[in-house]
Motif scaffolding. Structure first.
Motif, mmCIF file in Angstrom:
data_model
loop_
_atom_site.group_PDB
_atom_site.id
_atom_site.type_symbol
_atom_site.label_atom_id
_atom_site.label_comp_id
_atom_site.label_asym_id
_atom_site.label_seq_id
_atom_site.Cartn_x
_atom_site.Cartn_y
_atom_site.Cartn_z
ATOM 1 N N ASP A 192 0.809 -1.224 0.000
ATOM 2 C CA ASP A 192 0.000 0.000 0.000
ATOM 3 C C ASP A 192 0.840 1.271 0.000
ATOM 4 O O ASP A 192 0.297 2.373 0.041
ATOM 5 C CB ASP A 192 -0.911 0.025 1.236
ATOM 6 C CG ASP A 192 -1.933 -1.097 1.203
ATOM 7 O OD1 ASP A 192 -2.299 -1.522 0.091
ATOM 8 O OD2 ASP A 192 -2.361 -1.545 2.282
ATOM 9 N N SER B 220 3.245 4.084 -1.588
ATOM 10 C CA SER B 220 3.682 4.686 -2.857
ATOM 11 C C SER B 220 5.205 4.677 -2.901
ATOM 12 O O SER B 220 5.860 4.414 -1.884
ATOM 13 C CB SER B 220 3.198 6.132 -2.907
ATOM 14 O OG SER B 220 3.841 6.865 -1.880
ATOM 15 N N GLU C 112 6.943 7.303 -3.093
ATOM 16 C CA GLU C 112 7.323 8.402 -2.192
ATOM 17 C C GLU C 112 7.440 7.887 -0.763
ATOM 18 O O GLU C 112 8.404 8.176 -0.057
ATOM 19 C CB GLU C 112 6.269 9.526 -2.255
ATOM 20 C CG GLU C 112 6.322 10.376 -3.513
ATOM 21 C CD GLU C 112 5.570 9.774 -4.698
ATOM 22 O OE1 GLU C 112 5.098 8.608 -4.602
ATOM 23 O OE2 GLU C 112 5.459 10.463 -5.727
ATOM 24 N N THR D 115 4.074 -1.102 -8.342
ATOM 25 C CA THR D 115 4.173 0.320 -7.967
ATOM 26 C C THR D 115 5.461 0.930 -8.528
ATOM 27 O O THR D 115 5.457 2.048 -9.044
ATOM 28 C CB THR D 115 4.143 0.455 -6.429
ATOM 29 O OG1 THR D 115 2.992 -0.228 -5.933
ATOM 30 C CG2 THR D 115 4.104 1.898 -5.982
ATOM 31 N N TYR E 263 5.675 3.873 -11.495
ATOM 32 C CA TYR E 263 6.382 5.134 -11.243
ATOM 33 C C TYR E 263 7.409 5.412 -12.337
ATOM 34 O O TYR E 263 7.576 6.541 -12.800
ATOM 35 C CB TYR E 263 7.066 5.082 -9.868
ATOM 36 C CG TYR E 263 7.731 6.384 -9.444
ATOM 37 C CD1 TYR E 263 7.068 7.280 -8.600
ATOM 38 C CD2 TYR E 263 9.012 6.727 -9.886
ATOM 39 C CE1 TYR E 263 7.664 8.468 -8.201
ATOM 40 C CE2 TYR E 263 9.615 7.918 -9.500
ATOM 41 C CZ TYR E 263 8.935 8.783 -8.653
ATOM 42 O OH TYR E 263 9.538 9.957 -8.266
ATOM 43 N N GLU F 280 3.305 13.986 -2.036
ATOM 44 C CA GLU F 280 2.410 13.252 -1.137
ATOM 45 C C GLU F 280 2.503 13.808 0.303
ATOM 46 O O GLU F 280 1.501 13.929 0.997
ATOM 47 C CB GLU F 280 2.843 11.776 -1.155
ATOM 48 C CG GLU F 280 2.026 10.877 -0.299
ATOM 49 C CD GLU F 280 2.505 9.421 -0.445
ATOM 50 O OE1 GLU F 280 2.319 8.861 -1.531
ATOM 51 O OE2 GLU F 280 3.070 8.885 0.528
#
Lengths: 161, 420
Positions: B205, B207, B209, B233, B237, B308
């Motif tokens: 879950d 990101s 970042e 993920t 990106y 974020e």
């Protein structure tokens, strides 16, 4: 003979060795003026050429700034004796041709202000003040080679021609 | 022979079939990151030694960030030396003021970080890039000089330590809280010389970042590198960002790879964490430190200055006013623009924050938010050492952007969950 400056604590970090507010220069003499400033404001008044620093675990943790090694060298410090070193500091020291000594018990057996003599080849620290004799394992051969050559860049020049 | 992801990457880079922890290798460097604090010294060394050359002008990325725009005459001289060198060697990716940003936010954002590569930078937080399944570590100026000139460096293959993140993060708890909890448990030298490999369902879950916030702080546990495996993920990106070569090789740890230690964490049980002065390992749950008065809040840095992070802070600050000096520093120009486009600046302005230009600045006590004697700062940065953000008698408290924003609102250490 060298005087020992003993800091009986762990994790002396690069911000304490040379605060970032002085990183606007890489001049060794300039950096030396502020060596250990945030840890021991009186350090530069008491340190003499050839002195050693003795400390606990993880010496030099924090930033990758080689300025930490340069400021210590500029201040006249000959070597750092610590239980363990943070890895970037350790590597920077070798690359600069600056000796470091890992010793589990030096920080317990050497008192602040003691006179010490170091035999790097044999791996022996003699505390002339209290008569203690402390053995240490010398740096690995490849590191000694870099130091003997005068640092990493000189070493590379020699190896690669 | 079974290997960890770190071992596989170092084996590939040193032209070997296999390597094992403890082995010394000479590795080819895929990318070198340069900024204005540690690079000028490297340049001077190279000139003095008569080896003023660059191994590959396309594989060196240059960005001033620590003291930019130049904070004083001396730092202006550092910028000038970096600038002259980058131009002289026609460095392809030289980010100048206006495009320059905090290096560890900028390089991934601009598509310079590729999985499977070996990356070094003249900055201890270079370990950040490991979030992209690459080997990445910080070095000093001499190593940097050697890498710039030769494209190679010696490494001792690190032992790997597995950090298993189980469970799902509760509301108000972020990856910053996770990494503070990890360091609180293992200590600032808990992973000394090791590779910290993050695994587990909680990553799913997170990101990129959020992941970078964790690998960024691997060095705060003494690690050589932090690393996270490749997944959907990561792929997403990278898809539209990668510069030059669009392809990369994905490595993953073998099921029976060797780890010197394994630490398991139940993320579902975590609270927002705050690291008390003066070590990142002094982290305690907010319930144990709530109410301590602060003088300043700082939201930014290579740890938590990404879009974020700014969104999380803005969500808490929206429609409210801060009680203490609050400084928001978007880490790159792109993040700055994005935050503006999304209306976050309006939120920050109305809340009474100041928005600064991208810089490392106050995180390391450089400029743009220095603390006076006795002052306390709640900060989203990565180090709270003595004197880190100013006077040796000032104090830094590390936390997530949510906790920093909540604390800005009440003027004391505050639980962000009451505003969510």
């Amino acid at each position: 003979m060298s005087k020992a400056h003993v800091y009986k604590r762990d994790h002396i970090n690069t911000d304490e060795i040379i605060p970032a507010r002085y990183l606007n220069t890489d001049d060794e003499k300039e950096l030396a003026k502020h060596c250990m400033e945030d840890l021991d404001a009186g350090f530069m008044k008491k340190v003499s050429k050839g002195d050693v620093i003795v400390s606990g675990e993880d010496f030099g943790c924090g930033s990758s700034r080689e300025h930490a090694v340069w400021s210590l060298r500029g201040a006249g410090v000959q070597t750092i004796i610590a239980r363990t070193f943070a890895r970037i500091f350790y590597r920077n020291a070798i690359n600069c041709g600056f000796y470091t000594i890992e010793s589990k018990d030096a920080v317990e057996r050497i008192n602040d202000g003691d006179e010490v003599q170091i035999d790097y080849q044999a791996g022996i620290i003699e505390d002339k003040t209290n008569g203690q004799r402390i053995e240490f394992r010398p740096l690995p051969e490849f590191a000694l080679e870099i130091i003997r050559d005068g640092g990493l860049l000189e070493h590379i020049k020699k190896v690669k021609g | 022979m079974s290997m960890t992801i770190t071992e596989k990457i170092l084996a590939r880079a040193s032209g070997k079939k296999a390597v094992k922890a403890g082995e010394l290798v000479n590795a080819k460097i895929d990318l070198v990151m340069c900024h204005e604090v540690t690079t000028p010294a490297a340049i001077t060394m190279l000139i003095e030694k008569g080896i003023d050359k660059v191994f590959d002008k396309k594989r060196i990325v240059v960005t001033p960030d620590h003291f930019q725009p130049a904070k004083d005459i001396k730092s202006a001289e550092l910028h000038k030396r970096l600038d002259e060198w980058a131009k002289r060697h026609k460095i392809k990716y030289y980010y100048k003021l206006g495009r320059a940003g905090v290096c560890h936010a900028l390089l991934p954002e601009q598509g310079h970080i590729r999985p499977g590569e070996v990356i070094i930078g003249g900055d201890s937080h270079t370990c950040t890039y490991g979030a992209f399944a690459c080997f990445s570590t910080g070095v000093g100026s001499t190593d940097l000089a050697a890498a710039i000139a030769t494209g190679e460096l010696w490494f001792k293959v690190p032992e790997s330590e597995k950090i298993v993140l189980n469970g799902k993060l509760p509301k108000g708890v972020y990856s910053k809280d996770v990494i503070l909890a990890v360091i609180a448990r293992i200590g600032v030298d808990g992973a000394l010389y090791r590779a910290m490999e993050f695994v587990g369902p909680a990553l799913k879950d997170m990101s990129m970042e959020a992941r970078m916030t964790m690998t960024n702080m691997a060095v705060e546990a003494g690690a050589k590198n932090g690393i996270i495996g490749f997944d959907a993920t990561t792929k997403k990106y990278l898809a539209k960002r990668l510069k030059d070569k669009k392809t990369y090789k994905v490595y993953e740890s073998d099921a029976d790879a060797q780890y010197v230690a394994t630490e398991e964490f139940d993320c579902a049980k975590l609270e927002p964490m705050v690291a008390m002065p003066s070590l990142p390992s002094n982290a305690v749950p907010i319930s144990k430190c709530k109410g301590k008065p602060m003088d300043q809040a700082y939201i930014g840095s290579c740890t938590n200055g990404r879009i974020e992070d700014l969104r999380i802070a803005a969500k808490i600050l929206k429609g409210r006013e801060v009680k203490i000096r609050t400084i928001v520093v978007p880490a790159t120009p792109t993040i700055w623009k994005q935050a503006d486009d999304e209306g976050l600046f309006d939120v920050f302005y109305r809340a009474g924050c100041v928005i600064a230009a991208p810089t490392c600045g106050a995180c390391l006590g450089g400029f743009m938010g220095i603390l006076a004697a006795g002052e306390k700062c709640i900060s989203t940065t990565n180090r709270n050492f003595v004197g880190r953000m100013g006077h040796p008698k000032s104090e830094v408290y590390l936390a997530s952007p949510a906790t920093a924003a909540a604390s800005a609102l009440t003027g004391k250490l505050e639980d962000p969950r009451k505003f969510l």
